[in-house]
Write an enzyme that holds these catalytic residues in place. Structure first.
Site, PDB file in Angstrom:
ATOM      1  N   GLU A  68       1.792  -0.666  -5.078  1.00  0.00           N
ATOM      2  CA  GLU A  68       0.826   0.368  -5.431  1.00  0.00           C
ATOM      3  C   GLU A  68       1.584   1.674  -5.341  1.00  0.00           C
ATOM      4  O   GLU A  68       1.845   2.187  -4.253  1.00  0.00           O
ATOM      5  CB  GLU A  68      -0.351   0.398  -4.458  1.00  0.00           C
ATOM      6  CG  GLU A  68      -1.403   1.401  -4.892  1.00  0.00           C
ATOM      7  CD  GLU A  68      -1.980   2.289  -3.802  1.00  0.00           C
ATOM      8  OE1 GLU A  68      -3.035   2.868  -4.024  1.00  0.00           O
ATOM      9  OE2 GLU A  68      -1.360   2.419  -2.724  1.00  0.00           O
ATOM     10  N   ASP A  78       0.831  -1.196   0.000  1.00  0.00           N
ATOM     11  CA  ASP A  78       0.000   0.000   0.000  1.00  0.00           C
ATOM     12  C   ASP A  78       0.873   1.258   0.000  1.00  0.00           C
ATOM     13  O   ASP A  78       1.855   1.337   0.739  1.00  0.00           O
ATOM     14  CB  ASP A  78      -0.881  -0.017   1.259  1.00  0.00           C
ATOM     15  CG  ASP A  78      -1.898   1.097   1.256  1.00  0.00           C
ATOM     16  OD1 ASP A  78      -2.725   1.106   0.326  1.00  0.00           O
ATOM     17  OD2 ASP A  78      -1.885   1.945   2.160  1.00  0.00           O
TER      18      ASP A  78
HETATM   19  C1  NOJ Z   1      -4.401   2.942  -1.082  1.00  0.00           C
HETATM   20  C2  NOJ Z   1      -5.528   2.016  -0.766  1.00  0.00           C
HETATM   21  O1  NOJ Z   1      -5.812   1.242  -1.900  1.00  0.00           O
HETATM   22  C3  NOJ Z   1      -6.658   2.889  -0.313  1.00  0.00           C
HETATM   23  O2  NOJ Z   1      -7.860   2.174  -0.225  1.00  0.00           O
HETATM   24  C4  NOJ Z   1      -6.284   3.535   0.990  1.00  0.00           C
HETATM   25  O3  NOJ Z   1      -7.281   4.449   1.367  1.00  0.00           O
HETATM   26  C5  NOJ Z   1      -4.963   4.289   0.877  1.00  0.00           C
HETATM   27  N1  NOJ Z   1      -3.972   3.568   0.145  1.00  0.00           N
HETATM   28  C6  NOJ Z   1      -4.399   4.617   2.236  1.00  0.00           C
HETATM   29  O4  NOJ Z   1      -3.945   3.446   2.873  1.00  0.00           O
END
Ligand code: NOJ
Ligand code: CA
Length: 546
Positions: free
Chosen positions: A264, A202
């Site tokens: 991500e 993440d």
């Molecule tokens: C990316 C995640 O996919 C999202 O759902 C989240 O709100 C943010 N990162 C913060 O962790």
């Protein structure tokens, strides 16, 4: 082309948003038991792996992306023992298991943050605590904005401020502190020891901040998402972050079979993304330009070319995504007018809701896009419900909304709840087989028009979207996985067509049918009955010279 040596280079990964996948105990919230029950569905769909969104204990300030204990399971979702069983059963079904690790921030209920608030010696060093600016420290330490809206700092009782690039319940960890680094390497090993095959990381581009946390200079009214995409901003994509991933790769490399990472990382260019994929760092990273591409053959073609070229520079497989739990569902994205440029997901949400959607067109295009996605070289992610052709639920009542974005944007952005509504499995009324109990209210309400969208309703219909996905996944293994480099076939501007070996994929984003090559046989079509001509808003897979 990168020679295919490992499963993850060509895998189709199914994203399980656990809260909304299947409820095994009847409380209206998805859980591990529900997921275990539905493993046969996933095996029949033909996916190689699942990625499970955060399932750790959490006060749910941001749907589990606020973790209070990285080595446990959220009690609402189940227990560690159940998680063990899930991993074993998935493996028996030939499905690998990827978890979601959230290293940029913890929950404000994490023991470390509680200690920091209690001002235990050194505890604040694990986060970013600073005195404020202004005569009495009443102004935040810098001008950074939260991705969800509002300022990225919250003041605590004794006057100091702490940084949170997301919700106030998600304090950012300080990755300059060796204790933080050691802790996360240990957490990775904890789950690898349990047989987990890898992690989706993440906010992979956020961990390390520029020294001294200088102002970004972007001003108060700059859209937070744009700030997140901006490489020159001191909060994001700092070179020091790569050191963290070199350490993580060493942890993964201690294990057999292979353990993998997917980043991500919302960075402004594919070149910046490739840096995360150097051989001693991460294995793959989502290439979000595909998800942001409008329904236009020329843009799709550009995005595909660039993603492939850049991944090749570091020997990584390209990684294709059509949607996920953070963006408007594909059917809805394609059901309104299409811009000429890449879509800024949050901004489009506000514009779109003013245009009446044409869901039939949206679904036709989503089905076609799936065939394009699954024909491309590399790996593909399917977000739960894509295989059912679900739309975004745009008319949720305000009082049920849970996404912190809604409140933090000052109630101007409805946020992401509309793509997180519990899946419809069976029956003609809510909860559509989602839950063991028929009377339960699901954590977000499901729309009344979903009877035809359930997995059960689609199961026996050979032309359903569910069966299109099943057919595509089995044909993918047969015709695309080992078929080699992509080469474009010259066509008209509203059509994109490519071949990989003898297999071809054609997509028509225009309004008139186009002739297909005479010497090729149709293997699979997004519009049933496609023969010599490719209808508008459709795609087809062909084998040439058959
Ligand atoms: C990316 C995640 O996919 C999202 O759902 C989240 O709100 C943010 N990162 C913060 O962790
Ligand atoms: Ca449940």
């Amino acid at each position: 082309m990168v020679p295919v040596e490992s499963w993850w280079q060509t895998a189709v990964v199914y994203q399980v948003y656990i809260r909304s996948f299947a409820d095994g105990n009847g409380d209206g919230i998805g859980d591990v038991a529900g997921l275990r029950d539905r493993l046969p569905y996933l095996a029949r769909l033909g996916v190689d792996a699942i990625w499970i969104n955060p399932w750790y204990p959490s006060p749910m300030a941001d749907a589990g992306y606020d973790v209070s204990d990285y080595r446990e399971i959220e009690p609402v979702y189940g227990t560690l023992a159940e998680a063990h069983r899930l991993i074993a059963e998935a493996h028996e079904a030939g499905i690998r298991v990827l978890l979601d690790i959230v290293p940029n921030h913890s929950s404000d209920h994490h023991a470390w943050f509680t200690a920091a608030l209690a001002d235990e010696p050194d505890a604040r060093q694990r986060y970013h605590f600073r005195p404020g600016r202004g005569a009495d420290g009443e102004l935040p330490p810098n001008d950074w904005r939260s991705v969800f809206g509002g300022q990225a700092w919250t003041r605590v009782a004794d006057g100091d401020w702490y940084l949170h690039l997301f919700a106030p319940g998600q304090p950012d960890l300080n990755w300059e502190n060796p204790e933080v680094r050691a802790e996360f390497e240990d957490v990775l090993a904890f789950w690898f020891d349990k047989g987990v095959d890898g992690f989706r990381i993440d906010v992979a581009h956020g961990l390390v901040k520029a020294d001294g946390l200088p102002d970004g200079g972007t001003g108060d009214d700059t859209a937070p998402t744009l700030v997140q995409h901006n490489a020159s901003h001191p909060a994001w994509d700092q070179d020091g972050v790569h050191d963290v991933y070199r350490g993580w790769r060493e942890v993964a490399n201690r294990y057999a079979p292979e353990r993998i990472f997917i980043a991500e990382a919302w960075v402004p260019s594919n070149e910046r993304l490739a840096r995360y994929l150097r051989p001693d760092e991460l294995h793959t990273a989502f290439q979000f330009d595909f998800l942001r591409a409008p329904w236009r053959a020329d843009v799709l073609q550009e995005v595909v070319d660039e993603a492939i070229a850049v991944a090749a520079t570091v020997g990584a497989p390209p990684t294709w995504v059509l949607s996920n739990h953070d963006v408007t569902r594909t059917v809805t994205r394609y059901s309104r007018s299409q811009p000429e440029h890449l879509i800024e997901t949050d901004w489009e949400r506000a514009r779109w809701s003013k245009e009446t959607p044409d869901y039939e067109a949206g679904l036709r295009r989503a089905r076609a896009a799936a065939l394009v996605q699954l024909a491309l070289p590399g790996t593909a992610y399917v977000y739960q419900g894509e295989e059912l052709g679900l739309e975004e639920v745009e008319d949720l009542p305000d009082e049920v909304r849970q996404d912190p974005m809604w409140e933090q944007s000052g109630f101007t952005d409805v946020g992401r709840d509309g793509c997180r509504v519990p899946l419809p499995w069976a029956d003609d009324v809510a909860p559509y087989g989602f839950s063991l109990s028929k009377d339960v209210q699901t954590w977000l309400p499901q729309p009344p028009h979903w009877p035809s969208k359930t997995a059960e309703a689609q199961d026996g219909d050979p032309h359903s979207t569910l069966n299109l996905y099943r057919d595509a996944l089995s044909a993918r293994a047969a015709i695309w996985v080992d078929s080699g480099d992509l080469e474009w076939i010259a066509t008209t501007p509203e059509v994109a067509a490519f071949r990989r070996g003898r297999a071809q994929c054609w997509v028509n984003t225009g309004e008139i049918p186009v002739d297909l090559p005479a010497d090729a046989e149709v293997v699979l079509a997004s519009v049933p009955g496609t023969g010599t001509q490719l209808p508008p808003d459709s795609a087809v897979w062909l084998i040439a010279g058959a």
